[in-house]
Design an enzyme around this catalytic site. Structure first.
Site, PDB file in Angstrom:
ATOM      1  N   LYS A 135     -10.602  -3.042  -4.230  1.00 18.82           N
ATOM      2  CA  LYS A 135     -11.319  -1.774  -4.361  1.00 18.82           C
ATOM      3  C   LYS A 135     -10.457  -0.748  -5.078  1.00 18.82           C
ATOM      4  CE  LYS A 135     -13.373  -2.467   0.218  1.00 18.82           C
ATOM      5  NZ  LYS A 135     -13.118  -2.292   1.640  1.00 18.82           N
ATOM      6  N   LYS A 162       0.823  -1.216   0.000  1.00 17.26           N
ATOM      7  CA  LYS A 162       0.000   0.000   0.000  1.00 17.26           C
ATOM      8  C   LYS A 162       0.852   1.259   0.000  1.00 17.26           C
ATOM      9  CE  LYS A 162      -4.380  -1.665   1.632  1.00 17.26           C
ATOM     10  NZ  LYS A 162      -5.370  -1.737   2.695  1.00 17.26           N
ATOM     11  N   LYS A 178      -5.241  -9.906  -6.983  1.00 12.60           N
ATOM     12  CA  LYS A 178      -6.425  -9.938  -6.113  1.00 12.60           C
ATOM     13  C   LYS A 178      -7.494  -8.945  -6.595  1.00 12.60           C
ATOM     14  CE  LYS A 178      -6.196  -7.949  -2.136  1.00 12.60           C
ATOM     15  NZ  LYS A 178      -5.803  -7.449  -0.831  1.00 12.60           N
TER      16      LYS A 178
HETATM   17  P1  TYM Z   1     -10.865  -4.923   3.847  1.00  9.93           P
HETATM   18  O1  TYM Z   1     -11.810  -3.819   4.148  1.00  9.93           O
HETATM   19  O2  TYM Z   1      -9.781  -4.677   2.859  1.00  9.93           O
HETATM   20  O3  TYM Z   1     -11.663  -6.198   3.376  1.00  9.93           O
HETATM   21  C1  TYM Z   1     -12.767  -6.691   4.110  1.00  9.93           C
HETATM   22  C2  TYM Z   1     -12.764  -8.199   4.093  1.00  9.93           C
HETATM   23  O4  TYM Z   1     -12.812  -8.673   2.749  1.00  9.93           O
HETATM   24  C3  TYM Z   1     -11.755  -9.596   2.536  1.00  9.93           C
HETATM   25  N1  TYM Z   1     -11.298  -9.472   1.135  1.00  9.93           N
HETATM   26  C4  TYM Z   1     -11.237 -10.485   0.274  1.00  9.93           C
HETATM   27  N2  TYM Z   1     -11.556 -11.794   0.404  1.00  9.93           N
HETATM   28  C5  TYM Z   1     -11.410 -12.580  -0.678  1.00  9.93           C
HETATM   29  N3  TYM Z   1     -10.955 -12.112  -1.873  1.00  9.93           N
HETATM   30  C6  TYM Z   1     -10.631 -10.808  -2.055  1.00  9.93           C
HETATM   31  N4  TYM Z   1     -10.214 -10.362  -3.245  1.00  9.93           N
HETATM   32  C7  TYM Z   1     -10.765  -9.934  -0.945  1.00  9.93           C
HETATM   33  N5  TYM Z   1     -10.543  -8.609  -0.770  1.00  9.93           N
HETATM   34  C8  TYM Z   1     -10.868  -8.347   0.520  1.00  9.93           C
HETATM   35  C9  TYM Z   1     -10.671  -9.199   3.503  1.00  9.93           C
HETATM   36  O5  TYM Z   1      -9.787 -10.270   3.766  1.00  9.93           O
HETATM   37  C10 TYM Z   1     -11.489  -8.803   4.715  1.00  9.93           C
HETATM   38  O6  TYM Z   1     -11.823  -9.938   5.473  1.00  9.93           O
HETATM   39  N6  TYM Z   1      -7.735  -4.930   7.726  1.00  9.93           N
HETATM   40  C11 TYM Z   1      -9.063  -5.335   7.296  1.00  9.93           C
HETATM   41  C12 TYM Z   1     -10.192  -4.750   8.120  1.00  9.93           C
HETATM   42  C13 TYM Z   1     -10.063  -4.952   9.589  1.00  9.93           C
HETATM   43  C14 TYM Z   1     -10.267  -6.150  10.305  1.00  9.93           C
HETATM   44  C15 TYM Z   1     -10.065  -5.843  11.675  1.00  9.93           C
HETATM   45  C16 TYM Z   1     -10.606  -7.451   9.908  1.00  9.93           C
HETATM   46  C17 TYM Z   1      -9.737  -3.983  10.505  1.00  9.93           C
HETATM   47  N7  TYM Z   1      -9.754  -4.515  11.743  1.00  9.93           N
HETATM   48  C18 TYM Z   1     -10.174  -6.806  12.664  1.00  9.93           C
HETATM   49  C19 TYM Z   1     -10.728  -8.425  10.929  1.00  9.93           C
HETATM   50  C20 TYM Z   1     -10.512  -8.105  12.263  1.00  9.93           C
HETATM   51  C21 TYM Z   1      -9.246  -4.876   5.866  1.00  9.93           C
HETATM   52  O7  TYM Z   1      -8.591  -3.981   5.394  1.00  9.93           O
HETATM   53  O8  TYM Z   1     -10.245  -5.499   5.212  1.00  9.93           O
END
Ligand code: TYM
Length: 344
Positions: A209, A114, A206
């Site tokens: 967004k 990132k 992947k």
């Molecule tokens: P974020 O907002 O990027 O994504 C949310 C969730 O979607 C999953 N995800 C995917 N799964 C499969 N294929 C993909 N291409 C894909 N893109 C995203 C992510 O793995 C996630 O589960 N750091 C985290 C948010 C967070 C969090 C937490 C999660 C903050 N605190 C505590 C669990 C526990 C994030 O950026 O997810």
């Protein structure tokens, strides 16, 4: 030491929610409601680690909330809230900033991706992000965390932080009557055929967004025609589909589309291939489009309805935040005693 079983997970309000978020995370959130107490968080403090337009942020926070509810999360039975309304997340994150080691954070691949080449210009928040994530989970002493595959390394760090806190403060934890360990080791739940949904334009990248090409992903706000067009244009290879899962090796685009179909149908990839082995992509893509539209359109419609009712969505977040805070405040009291702070 046994801990009360509790699920926590979060999704960032930083743009369009896509099929990867849905299949990798939200679908699991919905399933886990049957057997666990669940806390699902719209992680707005995480989102601002990269610039978010203050005029847009409220809308994206409400949109993720709407996606949770529209997908079948019950905000009365469980907890749905936005992170910034529970200050204890940031408070515990500071303590974890003092527990985690620089060397641990330096290994985080997501920061490297990132921050890109110009690391000097990345926010300090982006670097410390995994510590806040550990705080999100551990402020509820959550035991299970459903996430996509890309969050695995962050979850491992959360476990390391929990363990180091338990070790560093072991004597104080025992002295305050919390047994041998105050924090559980949160277990990642990364399961099923779509833990890593890939870009529709490149099966080695992947679905994300932040991909500049909207054709690379299916957004939860896309209508049926847009979904059909994106699937029709999705990259494939010239071979028909194999009959066995091993036949998907070295065919990333085929593997991805089969994984998406299987996850939506609630089956294993092998089952999908039993049905479509030997079929041309044109046939398979038509079936995939129908399934995507059947599963996603009711969610998209309900999301649209909810987003048009911000008063209701905000009331869900306020109610969820109040209930989350009761648990989080309890943890912080104990943490302050364990660390040796004086409190009221
Ligand atoms: P974020 O907002 O990027 O994504 C949310 C969730 O979607 C999953 N995800 C995917 N799964 C499969 N294929 C993909 N291409 C894909 N893109 C995203 C992510 O793995 C996630 O589960 N750091 C985290 C948010 C967070 C969090 C937490 C999660 C903050 N605190 C505590 C669990 C526990 C994030 O950026 O997810």
């Amino acid at each position: 030491m046994t801990f009360k079983q509790r699920v926590f997970s979060g999704v960032q309000p930083n743009g369009n929610l896509h099929l990867g978020n849905y299949l990798g995370a939200v679908v699991k959130f919905v399933e886990l409601q049957t057997n666990y107490d669940c806390i699902y968080c719209v992680v707005d403090l995480h989102a601002i680690t990269v610039w978010q337009d203050p005029k847009e942020l409220p809308r994206t926070i409400r949109e993720v909330t709407a996606a949770f509810i529209a997908s079948g999360i019950d905000p009365k039975q469980h907890i749905v809230f936005n992170q910034s309304q529970v200050a204890e997340h940031a408070e515990l994150a500071w303590i974890f900033n003092c527990v985690a080691r620089l060397g641990w954070l330096n290994r985080m691949t997501q920061f490297k991706e990132k921050a890109g080449k110009d690391r000097e210009r990345a926010s300090v928040g982006l670097y410390a992000y995994p510590n806040l994530m550990a705080a999100d989970i551990l402020v509820y002493r959550a035991t299970h965390v459903p996430v996509g595959d890309d969050q695995k390394q962050h979850l491992e760090l959360s476990r390391d932080i929990a363990q180091k806190f338990n070790n560093d403060f072991g004597e104080s934890i025992r002295a305050h009557g919390f047994g041998d360990a105050f924090f559980p080791q949160p277990e990642p739940l990364i399961q099923g055929p779509a833990t890593r949904v890939m870009s529709l334009r490149d099966g080695t990248k992947k679905m994300s967004k932040s991909d500049p090409s909207d054709q690379s992903r299916i957004n939860l706000t896309d209508d049926a025609d847009t979904i059909a067009l994106k699937v029709r244009r999705a990259k494939t290879d010239p071979e028909p589909l194999p009959s066995e899962v091993t036949g998907l090796e070295a065919r990333p685009e085929a593997d991805n589309l089969v994984g998406i179909y299987a996850a939506l149908a609630g089956q294993a990839k092998a089952d999908t291939l039993t049905e479509f082995g030997g079929a041309q992509f044109s046939t398979f893509k038509a079936a995939l489009t129908d399934l995507l539209v059947a599963k996603l359109s009711p969610i998209t419609a309900e999301m649209r309805r909810l987003v048009a009712d911000p008063i209701y969505v905000d009331s869900v977040l306020a109610d969820g935040s109040a209930r989350a805070q009761v648990i989080a405040a309890d943890t912080m009291k104990a943490v302050k005693d364990i660390v040796g702070f004086i409190r009221r």
